[in-house]
Design an enzyme around this catalytic site. Structure first.
Site, PDB file in Angstrom:
ATOM      1  N   ASP A  34      60.532 108.378  88.746  1.00  0.00           N
ATOM      2  CA  ASP A  34      60.245 107.293  87.817  1.00  0.00           C
ATOM      3  C   ASP A  34      59.504 106.148  88.505  1.00  0.00           C
ATOM      4  O   ASP A  34      60.113 105.321  89.199  1.00  0.00           O
ATOM      5  CB  ASP A  34      61.588 106.798  87.249  1.00  0.00           C
ATOM      6  CG  ASP A  34      61.423 105.647  86.292  1.00  0.00           C
ATOM      7  OD1 ASP A  34      62.445 105.020  85.921  1.00  0.00           O
ATOM      8  OD2 ASP A  34      60.274 105.356  85.907  1.00  0.00           O
ATOM      9  N   SER A 198      43.324  97.870  82.551  1.00  0.00           N
ATOM     10  CA  SER A 198      42.227  98.705  82.057  1.00  0.00           C
ATOM     11  C   SER A 198      41.215  97.805  81.354  1.00  0.00           C
ATOM     12  O   SER A 198      41.609  96.908  80.603  1.00  0.00           O
ATOM     13  CB  SER A 198      42.765  99.736  81.045  1.00  0.00           C
ATOM     14  OG  SER A 198      41.690 100.296  80.275  1.00  0.00           O
TER      15      SER A 198
HETATM   16  O1  LIG Z   1      62.304 101.452  82.289  1.00  0.00           O
HETATM   17  C1  LIG Z   1      61.116 101.732  82.261  1.00  0.00           C
HETATM   18  C2  LIG Z   1      60.102 100.770  81.627  1.00  0.00           C
HETATM   19  C3  LIG Z   1      59.986  99.578  82.514  1.00  0.00           C
HETATM   20 CL1  LIG Z   1      59.095  98.325  81.695  1.00  0.00          CL
HETATM   21  N1  LIG Z   1      60.580 102.865  82.814  1.00  0.00           N
HETATM   22  N2  LIG Z   1      61.396 103.786  83.440  1.00  0.00           N
HETATM   23  C4  LIG Z   1      62.347 104.431  82.702  1.00  0.00           C
HETATM   24  N3  LIG Z   1      63.275 105.203  83.226  1.00  0.00           N
HETATM   25  C5  LIG Z   1      64.148 105.739  82.251  1.00  0.00           C
HETATM   26  C6  LIG Z   1      63.577 105.213  80.951  1.00  0.00           C
HETATM   27  N4  LIG Z   1      62.443 104.393  81.368  1.00  0.00           N
END
Ligand SMILES: O=C(CCCl)NNC1=[NH+]CCN1
Length: 330
Positions: A34, A198
């Site tokens: 992640d 972007s």
């Molecule tokens: O939490 C976020 C967004 C951050 Cl703004 N991404 N990572 C993630 N891991 C599990 C669900 N989402």
């Protein structure tokens, strides 16, 4: 050194799971890599059994190299509202054949329903910047920050694919994995994410619209979350598409295939084109012919999120050395 590992999509490409070996002897767990977070946490022998539903568990007691960090705790919540918390160990963590001998491994003593119900997901391995790590009283480095100086080049690449296994590479760029140039853009890591801008977008075969879209490259988010103005423009091109207040999301007819969506990268005219079929995210069974949109609004977040719907259309270089992102078609 270099390394690589295969990552496999769960249904609807909701997330991609990658085998990671923790402890001695190695305990293999399948983690969601992640880039939108910076904690490495796992289901464990310390996770209450009523919150475990088929996941593999990290058992520190069975690892000869596990060391408990007494008094250390962690607690995290994600953009989708899911959360988890627990205690902290230090142990050996191997990914793609590359071993960090003393990695902070966060053992869950609490997980939210989204994680309990996701039986194949044994935890997360954050590849965001260490400033986002939630361990108290001292923040811990990510696995990538710990391995970086061993790598031939201080980078990793993500090559996610629609409905089939993809690859994470560490320390090198596989020239056969992308087509044409890699366009690099600077990253602002001040909020701990791989944040970039972007310069514009295009819908279908339309002309590029020059506008700055600031967002994060986030392998842990499933969809592509963009400014509402752009999202409204996209779905306005699709007969029958509508904002479904019940779902709190844009939906569209599952047929015909909707227009592609392209976003620009850098000032050399490079664009990444997301095939329209990626935007037919999943059929909404109760409605039958309607699909859940793969592009949704980023309202309330404060930035856009280039999640898996966007990433699986590209070969992406996460350059920890130069704090930049590289994007190429494939
Ligand atoms: O939490 C976020 C967004 C951050 Cl703004 N991404 N990572 C993630 N891991 C599990 C669900 N989402």
């Amino acid at each position: 050194s270099t390394g690589n590992e295969v990552t496999k999509p769960e249904s609807y490409d909701v997330e991609y799971l990658t085998p990671v070996s923790i402890g001695t002897p190695g305990q293999v767990l399948h983690l969601d890599i992640d880039t939108g977070s910076s904690d490495l946490w796992v289901f464990s022998s310390e996770t209450p059994s009523n919150l475990v539903n088929g996941q593999s568990l990290y058992e520190p007691a069975k690892s000869s190299t596990a060391q408990k960090l007494e008094g250390y705790t962690w607690k995290i919540s994600y953009g989708d509202g899911s959360s988890s918390s627990g205690v902290v160990y230090r142990d050996s963590v191997t990914l793609g054949g590359l071993t960090v001998s003393s990695q902070a491994v966060e053992a869950a003593t609490q997980v939210s329903e989204e994680f309990t119900s996701d039986s194949n997901n044994d935890g997360l391995l954050g590849l965001g910047f260490g400033s986002l790590n939630t361990v108290q009283p001292k923040g811990q480095k990510t696995w990538f920050e710990n391995i970086m100086q061993e790598l031939d080049s201080p980078i990793f690449t993500a090559d996610l694919k629609a409905g089939e296994p993809g690859t994470y590479n560490f320390g090198y760029i596989d020239k056969n994995a992308h087509i044409g140039n890699i366009s690099y853009v600077s990253v602002n890591d001040s909020n701990g994410y791989w944040t970039w801008t972007s310069p514009g977008y295009a819908i279908g075969t339309g002309a590029l619209v020059s506008t700055q879209i600031m967002g994060i490259a986030d392998t842990g988010t499933t969809l592509l979350l963009l400014p509402s103005t752009i999202v409204v423009m996209y779905y306005a091109q699709i007969p029958g598409a509508l904002y479904d207040a019940t779902q709190g999301a844009y939906t569209l007819p599952c047929s015909p295939t909707p227009p592609d969506f392209s976003f620009a990268v850098g000032d050399d005219g490079q664009v990444i084109t997301i095939p329209g079929e990626y935007i037919l995210y999943a059929a909404i069974t109760s409605i039958g012919t309607m699909c859940f949109g793969g592009i949704q609004a980023d309202s309330g977040i404060g930035f856009s999120i280039f999640g898996d719907v966007a990433l699986k259309a590209a070969f992406v270089v996460f350059d920890g050395g130069k704090k930049r992102l590289g994007w190429a078609s494939k």
